[in-house]
Design an enzyme around this catalytic site. Structure first.
Site, PDB file in Angstrom:
ATOM      1  N   ASP A 136       9.114  48.753  88.131  1.00  0.00           N
ATOM      2  CA  ASP A 136      10.466  49.145  87.953  1.00  0.00           C
ATOM      3  C   ASP A 136      10.806  49.709  86.439  1.00  0.00           C
ATOM      4  OD1 ASP A 136      10.708  46.827  86.769  1.00  0.00           O
ATOM      5  OD2 ASP A 136      12.569  46.321  87.421  1.00  0.00           O
TER       6      ASP A 136
ATOM      7  N   HIS B 275       0.806  50.431  83.387  1.00  0.00           N
ATOM      8  CA  HIS B 275       1.340  48.972  84.007  1.00  0.00           C
ATOM      9  C   HIS B 275       0.732  47.927  83.386  1.00  0.00           C
ATOM     10  CE1 HIS B 275       3.230  46.663  87.057  1.00  0.00           C
ATOM     11  NE2 HIS B 275       1.912  46.382  87.478  1.00  0.00           N
TER      12      HIS B 275
ATOM     13  N   CYS C  22       7.911  46.291  83.503  1.00  0.00           N
ATOM     14  CA  CYS C  22       6.606  45.711  83.856  1.00  0.00           C
ATOM     15  C   CYS C  22       6.277  44.594  82.745  1.00  0.00           C
ATOM     16  CB  CYS C  22       5.621  46.495  84.312  1.00  0.00           C
ATOM     17  SG  CYS C  22       5.066  47.710  83.280  1.00  0.00           S
TER      18      CYS C  22
END
Length: 229
Positions: A98, A207, A101
Site C-alpha cells: 500500500d 517492494h 511496505c
C-alpha cells in the site's frame, strides 16, 4: 513503496496525504510492546546472520528512490531475489503493498506487527527533522519538502529513511536485495553500536518484505490498535 506490479505498470499511492498525531511517550510504549519479543527476535536474527556471515556488505550510501524498472527488468529482479532467498534458506513474510511496505516491514521486525507502521514512520520523521545535517546531503531536493512528503502515509520509503530508522532505533538493518551486483547490504547506526538486527528483503524499487528463516515465518494476527494510533 507501491507493490502492485502488473500490466507493465506500478501504481503509486504517494498522493495519500493522511498524517498521524504525535504521542509524547509512544517510543517508550512501543518498547514495552516489543519487550516480550526481544530475546526471541535477537536469537532469530543471530541465526540469520550466520547464514550470510561470509558475504561482504558494501558500504551503505543513503539515497532516494530511483526509477521504477520496467516489467521485464522487475520480473528478472524478482527471480534473482527469490533465488538468493532460497540459497540462504530465507523466507519472506509478505507485507501489504500500500506504499507503506518499508515501514510495515520494519514494524514487523521491531514490534512483531506490521500494523505499527505509522509509529515507525513517525519516529523516522522525527529523526529526519531533528538531525537534518546527517541526511540533507543525500536528498536532491529542498529538505523540508522531502520531509513533508515522506511524512505522508503511503509515501515510499527509501534508503535515506532506512538510515534514519537504523539511527532512530539503534538497529543494524540487514537487506537482502535483488540488485544484480549487490546481494547484501548492512545499514548501521551512524553514532552508536546496534543493539538489534532487522532483516528485510528488497525487490529493487518495488517492494520490501520482512525476512525470517524458512519455517520460522510467523502467522500474524492483527493486534488491537491502541496507544500508537
Amino acid at each position: 513503496m507501491t507493490e502492485s506490479y502488473s500490466n507493465a505498470s506500478v501504481s503509486s499511492t504517494s498522493s495519500l496525504s493522511s498524517s498521524f498525531p504525535d504521542t509524547e511517550d509512544d517510543q517508550a510504549i512501543a518498547s514495552i510492546l516489543a519487550e516480550d519479543e526481544t530475546s526471541r527476535a535477537a536469537a532469530a536474527a543471530g541465526r540469520l546472520g550466520k547464514r550470510l556471515s561470509h558475504l561482504d556488505s558494501i558500504p551503505h550510501t543513503p539515497r532516494v528512490n530511483g526509477e521504477i524498472p520496467d516489467v521485464n527488468d522487475a520480473t528478472l529482479d524478482h527471480e534473482r531475489l527469490s533465488e538468493r532467498l532460497a540459497t540462504y534458506d530465507l523466507a519472506e513474510l509478505q507485507i501489504e503493498g500500500d506504499g507503506n511496505c518499508q515501514f510495515r516491514a520494519l514494524a514487523d521486525q521491531l514490534f512483531r506487527s506490521p500494523d505499527y507502521h505509522k509509529h515507525v514512520r513517525k519516529q523516522v520523521i522525527k529523526q529526519l527533522k531533528h538531525f537534518q545535517k546527517l541526511y540533507e546531503g543525500y536528498v536532491p531536493m529542498k529538505y523540508k519538502s522531502y520531509v513533508k512528503k515522506m511524512k505522508k502515509s503511503g509515501e515510499w520509503g527509501d534508503h535515506v529513511t532506512l538510515q534514519a530508522a537504523a539511527d532512530r532505533f539503534g538497529a543494524k538493518i540487514c537487506l537482502v536485495t535483488s540488485f544484480r551486483d549487490t546481494c547484501y547490504i548492512e545499514i548501521n547506526p551512524k553514532d552508536k553500536a546496534p543493539t538489534r538486527e532487522l532483516w528485510l528483503s528488497f525487490w529493487s524499487e518495488v517492494h520490501y518484505n520482512s525476512l525470517y528463516a524458512t519455517g520460522d515465518v510467523p502467522t500474524r494476527v492483527a493486534r488491537k490498535r491502541h496507544w500508537l494510533f
